[in-house]
Design a protein around this motif. Sequence first.
Motif, PDB file in Angstrom:
ATOM      1  N   ARG A 111       0.828  -1.214   0.000  1.00 51.92           N
ATOM      2  CA  ARG A 111       0.000   0.000   0.000  1.00 51.92           C
ATOM      3  C   ARG A 111       0.856   1.256   0.000  1.00 51.92           C
ATOM      4  N   CYS A 112       2.131   1.164  -0.210  1.00 54.98           N
ATOM      5  CA  CYS A 112       2.968   2.364  -0.345  1.00 54.98           C
ATOM      6  C   CYS A 112       2.315   3.291  -1.373  1.00 54.98           C
ATOM      7  N   ALA A 113       1.999   4.515  -0.933  1.00 59.44           N
ATOM      8  CA  ALA A 113       1.253   5.439  -1.802  1.00 59.44           C
ATOM      9  C   ALA A 113       2.039   5.797  -3.049  1.00 59.44           C
ATOM     10  N   TYR A 114       3.349   5.807  -2.947  1.00 56.59           N
ATOM     11  CA  TYR A 114       4.176   6.150  -4.118  1.00 56.59           C
ATOM     12  C   TYR A 114       4.123   5.037  -5.166  1.00 56.59           C
ATOM     13  N   PHE A 115       4.009   3.805  -4.687  1.00 55.05           N
ATOM     14  CA  PHE A 115       3.898   2.669  -5.613  1.00 55.05           C
ATOM     15  C   PHE A 115       2.591   2.745  -6.396  1.00 55.05           C
ATOM     16  N   ARG A 116       1.530   3.180  -5.735  1.00 53.27           N
ATOM     17  CA  ARG A 116       0.197   3.157  -6.349  1.00 53.27           C
ATOM     18  C   ARG A 116      -0.131   4.433  -7.117  1.00 53.27           C
ATOM     19  N   GLU A 122       9.722   7.994  -8.991  1.00 51.58           N
ATOM     20  CA  GLU A 122      10.675   7.155  -8.249  1.00 51.58           C
ATOM     21  C   GLU A 122       9.978   6.033  -7.505  1.00 51.58           C
ATOM     22  N   CYS A 123      10.067   4.854  -8.018  1.00 50.39           N
ATOM     23  CA  CYS A 123       9.581   3.676  -7.292  1.00 50.39           C
ATOM     24  C   CYS A 123      10.238   2.435  -7.895  1.00 50.39           C
ATOM     25  N   ASN A 124      11.210   1.916  -7.182  1.00 44.89           N
ATOM     26  CA  ASN A 124      11.943   0.741  -7.682  1.00 44.89           C
ATOM     27  C   ASN A 124      11.068  -0.493  -7.821  1.00 44.89           C
ATOM     28  N   LYS A 125      10.018  -0.560  -7.041  1.00 43.07           N
ATOM     29  CA  LYS A 125       9.140  -1.735  -7.125  1.00 43.07           C
ATOM     30  C   LYS A 125       8.309  -1.689  -8.407  1.00 43.07           C
ATOM     31  N   GLY A 131      14.557   4.564  -8.351  1.00 42.46           N
ATOM     32  CA  GLY A 131      14.732   5.191  -7.038  1.00 42.46           C
ATOM     33  C   GLY A 131      13.579   4.866  -6.113  1.00 42.46           C
ATOM     34  N   CYS A 132      13.615   5.451  -4.931  1.00 40.88           N
ATOM     35  CA  CYS A 132      12.552   5.197  -3.943  1.00 40.88           C
ATOM     36  C   CYS A 132      12.114   6.523  -3.341  1.00 40.88           C
ATOM     37  N   ALA A 133      10.903   6.938  -3.669  1.00 43.10           N
ATOM     38  CA  ALA A 133      10.398   8.223  -3.180  1.00 43.10           C
ATOM     39  C   ALA A 133      10.144   8.200  -1.680  1.00 43.10           C
ATOM     40  N   ALA A 134       9.923   7.011  -1.120  1.00 37.99           N
ATOM     41  CA  ALA A 134       9.539   6.932   0.296  1.00 37.99           C
ATOM     42  C   ALA A 134      10.717   7.158   1.237  1.00 37.99           C
ATOM     43  N   VAL A 135      11.924   6.839   0.794  1.00 40.76           N
ATOM     44  CA  VAL A 135      13.073   6.944   1.692  1.00 40.76           C
ATOM     45  C   VAL A 135      13.197   8.366   2.240  1.00 40.76           C
ATOM     46  N   ALA A 149      18.167  -0.127   0.718  1.00 45.39           N
ATOM     47  CA  ALA A 149      18.256   1.213   0.120  1.00 45.39           C
ATOM     48  C   ALA A 149      17.302   1.344  -1.056  1.00 45.39           C
ATOM     49  N   SER A 150      16.851   0.198  -1.584  1.00 45.77           N
ATOM     50  CA  SER A 150      15.988   0.217  -2.767  1.00 45.77           C
ATOM     51  C   SER A 150      14.510   0.342  -2.439  1.00 45.77           C
ATOM     52  N   CYS A 151      14.091  -0.152  -1.262  1.00 48.04           N
ATOM     53  CA  CYS A 151      12.655  -0.175  -0.951  1.00 48.04           C
ATOM     54  C   CYS A 151      12.436  -0.347   0.548  1.00 48.04           C
ATOM     55  N   VAL A 152      11.451   0.387   1.067  1.00 46.58           N
ATOM     56  CA  VAL A 152      11.139   0.323   2.504  1.00 46.58           C
ATOM     57  C   VAL A 152       9.649   0.036   2.715  1.00 46.58           C
ATOM     58  N   ALA A 153       9.013  -0.569   1.726  1.00 43.72           N
ATOM     59  CA  ALA A 153       7.568  -0.807   1.811  1.00 43.72           C
ATOM     60  C   ALA A 153       7.254  -2.030   2.671  1.00 43.72           C
ATOM     61  N   THR A 154       6.145  -1.982   3.388  1.00 48.24           N
ATOM     62  CA  THR A 154       5.684  -3.141   4.154  1.00 48.24           C
ATOM     63  C   THR A 154       4.854  -4.058   3.260  1.00 48.24           C
TER      64      THR A 154
HETATM   65 FE1  SF4 Z   1       8.407   2.092  -4.339  1.00 53.20          FE
HETATM   66 FE2  SF4 Z   1       9.186   0.568  -2.283  1.00 53.20          FE
HETATM   67 FE3  SF4 Z   1      10.003   3.057  -2.407  1.00 53.20          FE
HETATM   68 FE4  SF4 Z   1       7.424   2.558  -1.958  1.00 53.20          FE
HETATM   69  S1  SF4 Z   1       9.088   2.042  -0.606  1.00 53.20           S
HETATM   70  S2  SF4 Z   1       8.299   4.101  -3.343  1.00 53.20           S
HETATM   71  S3  SF4 Z   1       7.129   0.675  -3.120  1.00 53.20           S
HETATM   72  S4  SF4 Z   1      10.482   1.430  -3.894  1.00 53.20           S
END
Ligand code: SF4
Length: 322
Positions: A111-116, A122-125, A131-135, A149-154
């Motif tokens: 449910r990472c809002a940046y992914f959706r 920026e969203c490596n997933k 990149g990763c907007a959430a970091v 460093a690539s993703c912090v989503a639950t």
């Molecule tokens: Fe994408 Fe993962 Fe970063 Fe969320 S935490 S923006 S899913 S890479």
Amino acid sequence: MHPFAYTRTRDTREALGAGGRYLAGGTDLVTLMRAGVEHPDTVVDIAGLPLRGITGHGGLRIGALVTMAEAAAHPGIRDGYPVIAQALESGGPPQIRNVATVGGNLMQRTRCAYFRDVTVGECNKRAPGSGCAAVHGRNRGHAILGTSASCVATHPSDLAVALTALDASVHLDGPDGARTVPIDGFLLRPGSTPDREHALRPGELITAVEIPAHPGPLRSGYLKVRDRQSAAFALVSAAVALHIQGGVIRTAKVVAGGVGTVPWRLPEVERRLVGERPSPGLWARAAEVAAEGARPLRHNAFKAELLKRSVERQLRALGGTE
Ligand code: SF4
């Protein structure tokens, strides 16, 4: 929405050979397709496959197409594994639980809002290497354990947390045959490839989950802490399964949700419990190491303390002080 071919089948082998994205309840996939996050060329509707039974011979086998509501209401699950029923009942409103399936629940995406939000670059997933907007963005709901460093989503599934506490396994079928993987190894930590979320090989399908028989009676339960009591994902959750015999804890399984990139087993907490007699002091001593190894982000440091308190509360609720 991206145009796609739609096919429906009642035959498992036919589905496995269809070469498309599987659709069951559709509660997550259709949402993602509407948002432009997922854009399969072919959708294979598997709702008619014969994967609906719940059977038990010591343990319990739950077909992948059993709905969340059906599983939560099943007497064998309510009586033997309340942690499953409670996790399912906390996992969305009735409208969702009536159509969403057990297999689909494990396959739901973060449910990472940046992914959706496809307007976020920026969203490596979603877009590997971007990149990763959430970091450095809003990360209050994100993980503090198992991050990279690539993703912090639950991972959002409550059911997966409960199944991990029961040492469940996931039955798969695919073009190369059937196989079984432990739930512990089914969902993958992000590492440098957060777009790889599970152990499914191309064309494979979840057919069932299986909970093994346990040598003695289990006390199990699921505690979910969230911003509101309905239709919200876990800030922190705790799935606990204890086997207490003769006043001594013989086995302890403790798994956290909402804090890890995958359901997060707490082996040090478990180690502090096994062989001990239940007491208020024991629950606190065990829970104090629940957040070991946590790496909070700017907005979610509160999760470490919330995790400890949630684990202690759930241990006390199940174990009492006998
Ligand atoms: Fe994408 Fe993962 Fe970063 Fe969320 S935490 S923006 S899913 S890479």
